[in-house]
Design a protein around this motif. Structure first.
Motif, PDB file in Angstrom:
ATOM      1  N   THR A  39       0.824  -1.212   0.000  1.00 39.02           N
ATOM      2  CA  THR A  39       0.000   0.000   0.000  1.00 39.02           C
ATOM      3  C   THR A  39       0.859   1.263   0.000  1.00 39.02           C
ATOM      4  O   THR A  39       0.441   2.305  -0.518  1.00 39.02           O
ATOM      5  N   VAL A  40       2.044   1.198   0.590  1.00 40.11           N
ATOM      6  CA  VAL A  40       2.985   2.326   0.560  1.00 40.11           C
ATOM      7  C   VAL A  40       4.336   1.770   0.118  1.00 40.11           C
ATOM      8  O   VAL A  40       5.115   1.289   0.934  1.00 40.11           O
ATOM      9  N   PRO A  41       4.617   1.802  -1.196  1.00 41.77           N
ATOM     10  CA  PRO A  41       5.838   1.173  -1.710  1.00 41.77           C
ATOM     11  C   PRO A  41       7.115   1.644  -1.028  1.00 41.77           C
ATOM     12  O   PRO A  41       8.077   0.882  -0.906  1.00 41.77           O
ATOM     13  N   ALA A  42       7.139   2.887  -0.554  1.00 45.78           N
ATOM     14  CA  ALA A  42       8.347   3.395   0.096  1.00 45.78           C
ATOM     15  C   ALA A  42       8.691   2.612   1.351  1.00 45.78           C
ATOM     16  O   ALA A  42       9.838   2.639   1.811  1.00 45.78           O
ATOM     17  N   ARG A  43       7.707   1.894   1.899  1.00 48.38           N
ATOM     18  CA  ARG A  43       7.991   1.104   3.098  1.00 48.38           C
ATOM     19  C   ARG A  43       8.922  -0.069   2.812  1.00 48.38           C
ATOM     20  O   ARG A  43       9.507  -0.629   3.740  1.00 48.38           O
ATOM     21  N   ARG A  44       9.051  -0.449   1.542  1.00 51.80           N
ATOM     22  CA  ARG A  44       9.955  -1.554   1.221  1.00 51.80           C
ATOM     23  C   ARG A  44      11.378  -1.215   1.614  1.00 51.80           C
ATOM     24  O   ARG A  44      12.064  -2.008   2.272  1.00 51.80           O
ATOM     25  N   SER A  45      11.833  -0.035   1.204  1.00 51.84           N
ATOM     26  CA  SER A  45      13.196   0.369   1.567  1.00 51.84           C
ATOM     27  C   SER A  45      13.317   0.574   3.068  1.00 51.84           C
ATOM     28  O   SER A  45      14.362   0.294   3.663  1.00 51.84           O
ATOM     29  N   LEU A  46      12.230   1.056   3.693  1.00 51.73           N
ATOM     30  CA  LEU A  46      12.243   1.241   5.141  1.00 51.73           C
ATOM     31  C   LEU A  46      12.399  -0.099   5.845  1.00 51.73           C
ATOM     32  O   LEU A  46      13.191  -0.236   6.787  1.00 51.73           O
ATOM     33  N   ALA A  47      11.667  -1.126   5.382  1.00 53.19           N
ATOM     34  CA  ALA A  47      11.748  -2.447   5.995  1.00 53.19           C
ATOM     35  C   ALA A  47      13.137  -3.062   5.820  1.00 53.19           C
ATOM     36  O   ALA A  47      13.627  -3.786   6.695  1.00 53.19           O
ATOM     37  N   ARG A  48      13.759  -2.764   4.675  1.00 55.98           N
ATOM     38  CA  ARG A  48      15.119  -3.273   4.451  1.00 55.98           C
ATOM     39  C   ARG A  48      16.135  -2.551   5.334  1.00 55.98           C
ATOM     40  O   ARG A  48      17.148  -3.132   5.728  1.00 55.98           O
ATOM     41  N   SER A  49      15.871  -1.305   5.650  1.00 55.79           N
ATOM     42  CA  SER A  49      16.848  -0.489   6.381  1.00 55.79           C
ATOM     43  C   SER A  49      16.754  -0.656   7.895  1.00 55.79           C
ATOM     44  O   SER A  49      17.740  -0.440   8.591  1.00 55.79           O
ATOM     45  N   VAL A  50      15.585  -0.992   8.405  1.00 59.64           N
ATOM     46  CA  VAL A  50      15.375  -1.057   9.858  1.00 59.64           C
ATOM     47  C   VAL A  50      15.232  -2.511  10.284  1.00 59.64           C
ATOM     48  O   VAL A  50      14.222  -3.154   9.965  1.00 59.64           O
ATOM     49  N   PRO A  51      16.201  -3.061  11.006  1.00 51.85           N
ATOM     50  CA  PRO A  51      16.113  -4.461  11.443  1.00 51.85           C
ATOM     51  C   PRO A  51      14.880  -4.702  12.313  1.00 51.85           C
ATOM     52  O   PRO A  51      14.561  -3.906  13.192  1.00 51.85           O
ATOM     53  N   GLY A  52      14.193  -5.793  12.037  1.00 50.43           N
ATOM     54  CA  GLY A  52      13.039  -6.166  12.852  1.00 50.43           C
ATOM     55  C   GLY A  52      11.752  -5.456  12.518  1.00 50.43           C
ATOM     56  O   GLY A  52      10.717  -5.712  13.146  1.00 50.43           O
ATOM     57  N   LEU A  53      11.788  -4.558  11.522  1.00 55.86           N
ATOM     58  CA  LEU A  53      10.575  -3.789  11.225  1.00 55.86           C
ATOM     59  C   LEU A  53       9.466  -4.673  10.665  1.00 55.86           C
ATOM     60  O   LEU A  53       8.301  -4.486  11.007  1.00 55.86           O
ATOM     61  N   ARG A  54       9.816  -5.640   9.816  1.00 58.39           N
ATOM     62  CA  ARG A  54       8.783  -6.519   9.270  1.00 58.39           C
ATOM     63  C   ARG A  54       8.091  -7.306  10.391  1.00 58.39           C
ATOM     64  O   ARG A  54       6.880  -7.523  10.347  1.00 58.39           O
ATOM     65  N   ASP A  55       8.851  -7.729  11.388  1.00 57.53           N
ATOM     66  CA  ASP A  55       8.239  -8.418  12.526  1.00 57.53           C
ATOM     67  C   ASP A  55       7.296  -7.486  13.271  1.00 57.53           C
ATOM     68  O   ASP A  55       6.223  -7.899  13.732  1.00 57.53           O
ATOM     69  N   GLU A  56       7.698  -6.230  13.388  1.00 58.14           N
ATOM     70  CA  GLU A  56       6.845  -5.253  14.066  1.00 58.14           C
ATOM     71  C   GLU A  56       5.566  -5.011  13.269  1.00 58.14           C
ATOM     72  O   GLU A  56       4.480  -4.855  13.845  1.00 58.14           O
ATOM     73  N   MET A  57       5.692  -4.993  11.932  1.00 61.59           N
ATOM     74  CA  MET A  57       4.512  -4.813  11.085  1.00 61.59           C
ATOM     75  C   MET A  57       3.501  -5.938  11.268  1.00 61.59           C
ATOM     76  O   MET A  57       2.305  -5.744  11.034  1.00 61.59           O
ATOM     77  N   ALA A  58       3.983  -7.107  11.657  1.00 66.11           N
ATOM     78  CA  ALA A  58       3.084  -8.253  11.829  1.00 66.11           C
ATOM     79  C   ALA A  58       2.254  -8.149  13.095  1.00 66.11           C
ATOM     80  O   ALA A  58       1.313  -8.929  13.292  1.00 66.11           O
TER      81      ALA A  58
END
Length: 219
Positions: A99-118
């Motif tokens: 929904t917000v493509p810019a979050r892809r680079s954010l998820a790659r840059s911040v460790p653990g962010l994808r887990d937090e998104m869950a």
């Protein structure tokens, strides 16, 4: 309520033992909260930085109604069910990045962010922001009328012009700069348009952002 969000920010400073004055920095909707905090407690604001802020054109947005508030609460309650939590843990990070493509680079840059998104709390926070956004914008415009900033407060308004090179400012940039003119009524506003930068300016142009903030702090 916008004032509640700003109070959370101020309480965090209190808990950290930082009485101020401080430089309030807000990105996206956080720019709304940062400006509100600076207006509510002008004595604690040394400077104000609004990074690609999600600011509406005027205060005409309708406030959240009791009915819409009830719908939001019922939706959040439904999302806390076991099936919804399990589904979000699997699909949530993908939905948020699509929904917000810019979050892809954010998820790659911040460790653990994808887990937090869950986490279901992230979804609840997003829904709360969406349902209360128009009301918060209205409250910010009211604060601009009743709660001026410290006279000549150093203020930086940053607008991202997109990742592609453009010859003219986008409609979004023009809207952000119009907001800067409104804030300039009681602050010393400096404007910056970042070329070849998406919404997450602090990731796309980190050195440029650091230089701008440091320069603002030295004024």
């Amino acid at each position: 309520m916008l004032e509640d969000d700003a109070a959370h920010l101020l309480n965090a400073l209190d808990a950290l033992g930082v009485p101020g004055p401080v430089t309030f920095v807000g990105h996206s909707f956080g720019a709304v909260v940062a400006e509100a905090a600076a207006r509510m407690t002008p004595e604690r604001a040394a400077a104000l930085v609004l990074l690609d802020g999600s600011l509406a054109e005027d205060g005409s947005a309708e406030p959240e109604t009791p009915r819409s508030g009830r719908r939001a609460r019922l939706l959040v309650a439904a999302l806390r069910s076991r099936p919804a939590v399990a589904a979000w843990r699997v699909c949530g990070p993908t939905i948020l990045t699509l929904t917000v493509p810019a979050r892809r680079s954010l998820a790659r840059s911040v460790p653990g962010l994808r887990d937090e998104m869950a986490s279901i709390s992230v979804l609840e926070t997003c829904l709360h922001e969406l349902s209360a956004y128009s009301s918060c914008v209205r409250q910010l415009h009211a604060l601009r009328t009743t709660s001026p900033l410290t006279p000549q407060l150093p203020t930086l308004v940053v607008a991202a012009n997109g990742r592609l090179q453009r010859r003219t400012p986008t409609r979004w940039v023009r809207a952000v700069l119009r907001q800067a003119r409104e804030i300039a009524a009681d602050a010393d506003v400096r404007k910056a348009v970042l070329e070849r930068s998406g919404h997450f300016v602090m990731l796309d142009r980190p050195q440029r952002m650091a230089d701008l903030i440091l320069t603002l702090g030295s004024r």
